[in-house]
Design an enzyme around this catalytic site. Structure first.
Site, PDB file in Angstrom:
ATOM      1  N   LYS A  11     -17.824 -62.626   8.077  1.00 58.61           N
ATOM      2  CA  LYS A  11     -16.615 -63.403   8.373  1.00 58.61           C
ATOM      3  C   LYS A  11     -16.329 -63.424   9.879  1.00 58.61           C
ATOM      4  CE  LYS A  11     -14.523 -62.645   3.827  1.00 58.61           C
ATOM      5  NZ  LYS A  11     -13.253 -62.412   3.101  1.00 58.61           N
ATOM      6  N   TYR A  51     -13.381 -71.912  -0.975  1.00 58.97           N
ATOM      7  CA  TYR A  51     -12.471 -71.007  -1.692  1.00 58.97           C
ATOM      8  C   TYR A  51     -11.577 -71.754  -2.673  1.00 58.97           C
ATOM      9  CZ  TYR A  51     -13.608 -66.842   1.114  1.00 58.97           C
ATOM     10  OH  TYR A  51     -14.231 -65.755   1.684  1.00 58.97           O
ATOM     11  N   ASN A 114     -11.594 -58.905   6.038  1.00 54.02           N
ATOM     12  CA  ASN A 114     -12.387 -57.807   5.471  1.00 54.02           C
ATOM     13  C   ASN A 114     -13.885 -57.946   5.734  1.00 54.02           C
ATOM     14  OD1 ASN A 114     -12.771 -59.886   3.706  1.00 54.02           O
ATOM     15  ND2 ASN A 114     -12.285 -58.747   1.856  1.00 54.02           N
ATOM     16  N   HIS A 117     -18.085 -61.331   2.843  1.00 58.63           N
ATOM     17  CA  HIS A 117     -17.854 -61.911   1.509  1.00 58.63           C
ATOM     18  C   HIS A 117     -19.161 -61.866   0.744  1.00 58.63           C
ATOM     19  CE1 HIS A 117     -16.897 -64.769  -1.708  1.00 58.63           C
ATOM     20  NE2 HIS A 117     -18.102 -65.263  -1.482  1.00 58.63           N
ATOM     21  N   GLU A 128     -22.270 -71.070  -4.695  1.00 56.25           N
ATOM     22  CA  GLU A 128     -21.986 -70.769  -3.287  1.00 56.25           C
ATOM     23  C   GLU A 128     -23.215 -71.002  -2.404  1.00 56.25           C
ATOM     24  OE1 GLU A 128     -20.234 -66.842  -3.127  1.00 56.25           O
ATOM     25  OE2 GLU A 128     -18.392 -67.550  -4.085  1.00 56.25           O
TER      26      GLU A 128
HETATM   27  P1  CMP Z   1     -13.490 -62.483  -0.418  1.00 56.43           P
HETATM   28  O1  CMP Z   1     -14.484 -61.606  -1.065  1.00 56.43           O
HETATM   29  O2  CMP Z   1     -13.932 -63.369   0.675  1.00 56.43           O
HETATM   30  O3  CMP Z   1     -12.802 -63.399  -1.550  1.00 56.43           O
HETATM   31  C1  CMP Z   1     -11.506 -63.925  -1.411  1.00 56.43           C
HETATM   32  C2  CMP Z   1     -10.780 -63.329  -0.247  1.00 56.43           C
HETATM   33  O4  CMP Z   1      -9.379 -63.461  -0.276  1.00 56.43           O
HETATM   34  C3  CMP Z   1     -11.010 -61.836  -0.217  1.00 56.43           C
HETATM   35  O5  CMP Z   1     -12.317 -61.564   0.151  1.00 56.43           O
HETATM   36  C4  CMP Z   1      -9.935 -61.381   0.744  1.00 56.43           C
HETATM   37  O6  CMP Z   1     -10.371 -61.415   2.090  1.00 56.43           O
HETATM   38  C5  CMP Z   1      -8.879 -62.434   0.542  1.00 56.43           C
HETATM   39  N1  CMP Z   1      -7.709 -61.865  -0.118  1.00 56.43           N
HETATM   40  C6  CMP Z   1      -7.634 -61.362  -1.348  1.00 56.43           C
HETATM   41  N2  CMP Z   1      -6.391 -60.937  -1.586  1.00 56.43           N
HETATM   42  C7  CMP Z   1      -5.661 -61.208  -0.483  1.00 56.43           C
HETATM   43  C8  CMP Z   1      -4.325 -60.992  -0.131  1.00 56.43           C
HETATM   44  N3  CMP Z   1      -3.445 -60.434  -0.973  1.00 56.43           N
HETATM   45  N4  CMP Z   1      -3.928 -61.379   1.097  1.00 56.43           N
HETATM   46  C9  CMP Z   1      -4.805 -61.970   1.945  1.00 56.43           C
HETATM   47  N5  CMP Z   1      -6.099 -62.206   1.656  1.00 56.43           N
HETATM   48  C10 CMP Z   1      -6.523 -61.796   0.455  1.00 56.43           C
END
Ligand code: CMP
Length: 143
Positions: A11, A51, A114, A117, A128
């Protein structure tokens, strides 16, 4: 054990902090083969398309703005049980809950940012992968 392919994204926070090499090395060191990779900078509508399953979630706007805020590295990883194995290497979505030695435990700064992904199922991996890679960009370990 089944040979699978999964979609991995480093990311914008990971690219910004110069973690691309370290993260790709983790995959290789854990027996996942990089069979395609490229750096892209998504538009907001491309991030919204990727997404789309989260469209109704309260964090959708924050998520898509973040994912289009800078370049990302998208890769196809191949290996035995690649979907679940990749998710183990990444750690829990929330870095505060991620196990020791995982990418998110070591590098991620928040739930929203985070660092990585990964596809959550074999079915979603196929969707995807097709979102980012054309047929001619894909190879497999036998080629
Ligand atoms: P990812 O695995 O990319 O899939 C969806 C993403 O949404 C997840 O990682 C997080 O980065 C994001 N995400 C999930 N829950 C929250 C939340 N409560 N607030 C902000 N981002 C979120």
């Amino acid at each position: 054990m089944a040979l699978e392919q999964t979609l991995s994204i480093i990311k914008p926070d990971g690219v910004r902090r110069n973690l691309v090499g370290k993260i790709l090395s983790r995959f290789e060191e854990n027996n996942l083969r990089i069979v395609a990779t490229k750096m892209i900078h998504m538009t907001i509508s491309e991030a919204e398309g990727f997404y789309a399953v989260h469209r109704e979630r309260p964090f959708f706007s924050e998520l898509t703005q973040f994912m289009s805020s800078g370049p990302v590295v998208v890769s196809i990883l191949e290996g035995e049980n690649a979907v679940s194995h990749h998710r183990e290497i990444m750690g829990a979505t929330n870095p505060a809950e991620a196990a020791e030695g995982t990418i998110r435990r070591d590098y991620a700064e928040s739930l929203g940012e985070n660092t990585v992904h990964g596809s959550d199922s074999l079915e979603n991996a196929a969707v995807e992968i097709a979102y980012f890679f054309s047929q001619t960009e894909r190879v497999n370990s036998a080629s």
